[in-house]
Design a protein around this motif. Structure first.
Motif, PDB file in Angstrom:
ATOM      1  N   CYS A 139       3.992  18.930  57.947  1.00  0.00           N
ATOM      2  CA  CYS A 139       4.608  19.643  56.830  1.00  0.00           C
ATOM      3  C   CYS A 139       3.995  21.043  56.729  1.00  0.00           C
ATOM      4  CB  CYS A 139       4.366  18.865  55.542  1.00  0.00           C
ATOM      5  SG  CYS A 139       4.986  19.667  54.060  1.00  0.00           S
TER       6      CYS A 139
ATOM      7  N   CYS B 297      -0.797  20.208  53.142  1.00  0.00           N
ATOM      8  CA  CYS B 297      -0.122  18.914  53.318  1.00  0.00           C
ATOM      9  C   CYS B 297      -0.198  18.493  54.787  1.00  0.00           C
ATOM     10  CB  CYS B 297       1.334  18.999  52.869  1.00  0.00           C
ATOM     11  SG  CYS B 297       2.177  17.405  53.022  1.00  0.00           S
TER      12      CYS B 297
ATOM     13  N   ASN C 229       1.267  15.578  55.862  1.00  0.00           N
ATOM     14  CA  ASN C 229       2.329  14.604  56.150  1.00  0.00           C
ATOM     15  C   ASN C 229       3.183  15.057  57.325  1.00  0.00           C
ATOM     16  OD1 ASN C 229       1.547  13.073  53.980  1.00  0.00           O
ATOM     17  ND2 ASN C 229       3.070  13.920  52.575  1.00  0.00           N
TER      18      ASN C 229
ATOM     19  N   CYS D 200       7.695  17.695  54.590  1.00  0.00           N
ATOM     20  CA  CYS D 200       7.717  16.230  54.524  1.00  0.00           C
ATOM     21  C   CYS D 200       8.742  15.778  53.478  1.00  0.00           C
ATOM     22  CB  CYS D 200       6.330  15.706  54.182  1.00  0.00           C
ATOM     23  SG  CYS D 200       5.789  16.112  52.507  1.00  0.00           S
TER      24      CYS D 200
ATOM     25  N   MET E 282       8.267  14.016  50.822  1.00  0.00           N
ATOM     26  CA  MET E 282       7.780  14.176  49.454  1.00  0.00           C
ATOM     27  C   MET E 282       8.024  15.599  48.954  1.00  0.00           C
ATOM     28  SD  MET E 282       3.868  14.069  48.052  1.00  0.00           S
ATOM     29  CE  MET E 282       3.536  15.681  48.770  1.00  0.00           C
ATOM     30  N   HIS E 283       7.682  16.586  49.768  1.00  0.00           N
ATOM     31  CA  HIS E 283       7.889  17.961  49.321  1.00  0.00           C
ATOM     32  C   HIS E 283       9.374  18.298  49.226  1.00  0.00           C
ATOM     33  CE1 HIS E 283       3.513  18.984  49.997  1.00  0.00           C
ATOM     34  NE2 HIS E 283       3.793  19.487  48.824  1.00  0.00           N
TER      35      HIS E 283
HETATM   36 ZN   LIG Z   1       4.405  17.928  52.534  1.00  0.00          ZN
END
Ligand SMILES: [Zn+2]
Length: 195
Positions: free
Chosen positions: A138, A143, A145, A177, A179-180
Motif C-alpha cells: 500500500c 501502511c 498491507n 490496500c 482498508m485504505h
Molecule cells: Zn493501506
C-alpha cells in the motif's frame, strides 16, 4: 507447463520491469521472444516499452490481434498492459497457443479504479490463464498491507469510484490496500494522509 500466463498487479508494482527482466533472461538463453504492447500506450515511446526504473526494449505496438501472426520461430510472446486489449483479443491469443508451441505471458492490471475487472483480464481468467500476483505494498505512508486497489483521486483528493475505466489526465492514482480504499470511500481525503 502452462502456456498462457497472466502476471497481474496494481499500478507501480513494477510489472513492466518484470516483463523486461523476463524477456532479457529468455533472450540470454537463446529463446526467441516477441514483446507486444497496446498501441494506445504512448506514455514514453510507441515502439518500445520503458519501465519506471529506466529499463527499455523494442516492442511491437498493436491496436488489436486481428491480423497478428507470430513469427515462425517465436517461442515466447510477452504482452505489456494486456488489460487494454479486448476480451476478443484474448480469445485470439488463446487460439494461437492452442495450435502452436508458443508461450504467452500477459502483464497488467486485474481491476480498474472502480473495483471492476478489465474485460481482457476477466477473459484471461475465463480461458484458464495461470495467474501470478506481482505484490506491492500500500502506498499510504506507514501502511505495510498488500496493495489490492488502484485508487483514483480528483484534484481535491476525493476518491473517484465511478469514473471511466480508462482515463487520462490530471487524476492522481495511488495503489492502496483494501482498508485504505474503504476509508477513502468513507470520505477520507488523500491530502489528509499523504502528499
Ligand atoms: Zn493501506
Amino acid at each position: 507447463m502452462a502456456n498462457l500466463h497472466f502476471h497481474y498487479g496494481v499500478m507501480g508494482a513494477a510489472k513492466t520491469a518484470q516483463l523486461l527482466t523476463t524477456a532479457f533472461n529468455l533472450m540470454q538463453t537463446g529463446k526467441r521472444v516477441e514483446i507486444i504492447k497496446p498501441q494506445r500506450d504512448d506514455r514514453f515511446s510507441d515502439n518500445e516499452i520503458v519501465s519506471r526504473i529506466g529499463l527499455r526494449m523494442p516492442a511491437l505496438s498493436l491496436k488489436n490481434f486481428d491480423s497478428y501472426i507470430p513469427k515462425p520461430d517465436t517461442q515466447f510472446i510477452l504482452i505489456d498492459e494486456v488489460q487494454f486489449f479486448s476480451s476478443g483479443d484474448v480469445d485470439k491469443l488463446a487460439r494461437i497457443i492452442n495450435y502452436s508451441k508458443v508461450i504467452i505471458m500477459g502483464y497488467g492490471l486485474m481491476t480498474d479504479s472502480n473495483e471492476h475487472l478489465f474485460p481482457a483480464s476477466q477473459r484471461l481468467i475465463e480461458v484458464g490463464a495461470k495467474l501470478h500476483l506481482i505484490e506491492a505494498n500500500c502506498q499510504i505512508d506507514g501502511c505495510m498491507n498488500l496493495a489490492t486497489h488502484n485508487a483514483r483521486f480528483d484534484a481535491n483528493g476525493h476518491i473517484i469510484t465511478n469514473g471511466p475505466q480508462i482515463a487520462v489526465g490530471a487524476d492522481r492514482y495511488r495503489s492502496v490496500c483494501r482498508m485504505h480504499f474503504e476509508k477513502f470511500k468513507c470520505g477520507m481525503l488523500l491530502n489528509q494522509i499523504t502528499k
